[in-house]
Scaffold this motif. Structure first.
Motif, PDB file in Angstrom:
ATOM      1  N   PHE A 129      10.973   1.229  -3.105  1.00  0.00           N
ATOM      2  CA  PHE A 129      10.247   0.762  -1.923  1.00  0.00           C
ATOM      3  C   PHE A 129      11.167  -0.160  -1.140  1.00  0.00           C
ATOM      4  O   PHE A 129      11.842  -1.024  -1.716  1.00  0.00           O
ATOM      5  CB  PHE A 129       8.985   0.003  -2.327  1.00  0.00           C
ATOM      6  CG  PHE A 129       8.262  -0.606  -1.153  1.00  0.00           C
ATOM      7  CD1 PHE A 129       7.472   0.181  -0.325  1.00  0.00           C
ATOM      8  CD2 PHE A 129       8.371  -1.962  -0.877  1.00  0.00           C
ATOM      9  CE1 PHE A 129       6.812  -0.379   0.767  1.00  0.00           C
ATOM     10  CE2 PHE A 129       7.710  -2.526   0.207  1.00  0.00           C
ATOM     11  CZ  PHE A 129       6.925  -1.736   1.031  1.00  0.00           C
TER      12      PHE A 129
ATOM     13  N   VAL B   4       9.898   4.832  -0.180  1.00  0.00           N
ATOM     14  CA  VAL B   4       8.638   4.520   0.486  1.00  0.00           C
ATOM     15  C   VAL B   4       8.851   3.278   1.339  1.00  0.00           C
ATOM     16  O   VAL B   4       9.476   2.304   0.895  1.00  0.00           O
ATOM     17  CB  VAL B   4       7.510   4.269  -0.538  1.00  0.00           C
ATOM     18  CG1 VAL B   4       6.209   3.860   0.173  1.00  0.00           C
ATOM     19  CG2 VAL B   4       7.281   5.505  -1.394  1.00  0.00           C
ATOM     20  N   THR B   5       8.350   3.291   2.574  1.00  0.00           N
ATOM     21  CA  THR B   5       8.480   2.131   3.448  1.00  0.00           C
ATOM     22  C   THR B   5       7.291   2.055   4.389  1.00  0.00           C
ATOM     23  O   THR B   5       6.579   3.040   4.605  1.00  0.00           O
ATOM     24  CB  THR B   5       9.799   2.187   4.259  1.00  0.00           C
ATOM     25  OG1 THR B   5       9.963   0.967   4.997  1.00  0.00           O
ATOM     26  CG2 THR B   5       9.798   3.361   5.230  1.00  0.00           C
TER      27      THR B   5
ATOM     28  N   PHE C 193       7.536   2.676  -9.098  1.00  0.00           N
ATOM     29  CA  PHE C 193       8.822   2.478  -8.445  1.00  0.00           C
ATOM     30  C   PHE C 193       9.816   1.878  -9.439  1.00  0.00           C
ATOM     31  O   PHE C 193       9.480   0.972 -10.192  1.00  0.00           O
ATOM     32  CB  PHE C 193       8.679   1.530  -7.250  1.00  0.00           C
ATOM     33  CG  PHE C 193       7.778   2.046  -6.171  1.00  0.00           C
ATOM     34  CD1 PHE C 193       8.258   2.883  -5.183  1.00  0.00           C
ATOM     35  CD2 PHE C 193       6.430   1.697  -6.156  1.00  0.00           C
ATOM     36  CE1 PHE C 193       7.423   3.370  -4.190  1.00  0.00           C
ATOM     37  CE2 PHE C 193       5.581   2.170  -5.169  1.00  0.00           C
ATOM     38  CZ  PHE C 193       6.089   3.016  -4.186  1.00  0.00           C
TER      39      PHE C 193
ATOM     40  N   ALA D 117      11.767  -2.313  -6.093  1.00  0.00           N
ATOM     41  CA  ALA D 117      11.147  -2.655  -4.813  1.00  0.00           C
ATOM     42  C   ALA D 117      11.991  -3.739  -4.165  1.00  0.00           C
ATOM     43  O   ALA D 117      12.293  -4.761  -4.791  1.00  0.00           O
ATOM     44  CB  ALA D 117       9.721  -3.144  -5.006  1.00  0.00           C
TER      45      ALA D 117
ATOM     46  N   ILE E 294       2.666  -3.040  -4.331  1.00  0.00           N
ATOM     47  CA  ILE E 294       3.967  -2.441  -4.636  1.00  0.00           C
ATOM     48  C   ILE E 294       4.640  -3.191  -5.773  1.00  0.00           C
ATOM     49  O   ILE E 294       5.213  -2.579  -6.697  1.00  0.00           O
ATOM     50  CB  ILE E 294       4.867  -2.450  -3.383  1.00  0.00           C
ATOM     51  CG1 ILE E 294       4.318  -1.511  -2.308  1.00  0.00           C
ATOM     52  CG2 ILE E 294       6.299  -2.080  -3.749  1.00  0.00           C
ATOM     53  CD1 ILE E 294       4.397  -0.047  -2.638  1.00  0.00           C
TER      54      ILE E 294
END
Length: 227
Positions: free
Chosen positions: A74, A97-98, A143, A146, A172
């Motif tokens: 992330f 992922v953003t 994840f 991050a 997250i």
């Protein structure tokens, strides 16, 4: 709270409505926040892009080296995180992922990076989506790393400008094996809108310099990397 103010609930509600109408405060998720014009200006991405750019490039190159091939990561919003996206290797075969529109557009040009954009309302001047929708898939993913870039680092921990984005940051962080903070040294001894994470939740801090005083303050479980 009402008793402390020596006023009625209806009077306080009317006073808040008047302050909101005059753009003196902002209502967000049950909180009332002072509308600090200077702070809002600093949150604007167009202002922050040119701040300490050389240092941001330097520390994000080091941060990018922490990423392994085929990881799902992330990348949070912000100009430092945009520099991180620019420094990602195209050979890593990553899933990223953003919630930052500029970062998503940057990653679109990287052949071996699969980009997942979190939906939501676009916050004016920041390129960031807030009040994210359609993020149920986060319940089923993990994840490896991050990456976050705090707006300030104070004795209490890491501070951020965007209150509305903290819910997604917290979720997250809970789903990540490692939390990595990337911040230039100008962020030390500064506070911002909201305290996001204590030092103990950070696995790695990447910065350009860190005094012994700050090394002593930060959790011993946090690995500090000096670029």
């Amino acid at each position: 709270m009402i008793r402390d103010l020596h006023s009625s609930e209806s009077t306080i509600r009317r006073d808040i409505e008047e302050l909101v109408s005059k753009n003196l405060v902002i209502r967000s998720q049950g909180a009332v926040i002072w509308n600090d014009k200077s702070n809002l200006y600093k949150e604007n991405v167009y202002f922050r892009t040119e701040q300490n750019l050389l240092t941001k490039t330097k520390i994000t190159k080091i941060a990018a080296e922490l990423i392994e091939p085929r990881e799902m990561i992330f990348i949070d919003t912000g100009t430092t995180m945009l520099e991180l996206a620019k420094n990602l290797s195209e050979d890593c075969n990553l899933s990223v992922v953003t919630n930052d529109l500029k970062i998503a557009l940057e990653l679109e040009n990287k052949y071996n990076v699969t980009t997942i954009m979190l939906g939501g309302i676009v916050k004016r001047g920041t390129h960031t989506t807030i009040e994210n929708t359609g993020t149920e898939f986060l319940n089923n993913v993990c994840f490896q790393k991050a990456f976050f870039s705090p707006a300030g680092i104070s004795d209490e921990g890491f501070y951020f400008l965007n209150l509305q984005a903290m819910d997604i940051r917290t979720k997250i962080a809970e789903k990540s094996e490692k939390m990595i903070m990337v911040a230039d040294s100008a962020k030390f001894d500064k506070k911002a809108t909201v305290l996001g994470f204590p030092f103990s939740e950070c696995d790695i801090l990447v910065t350009d310099t860190c005094s012994q005083e700050w090394k002593d303050k930060i959790s011993p479980s946090t690995h500090i990397i000096i670029a």
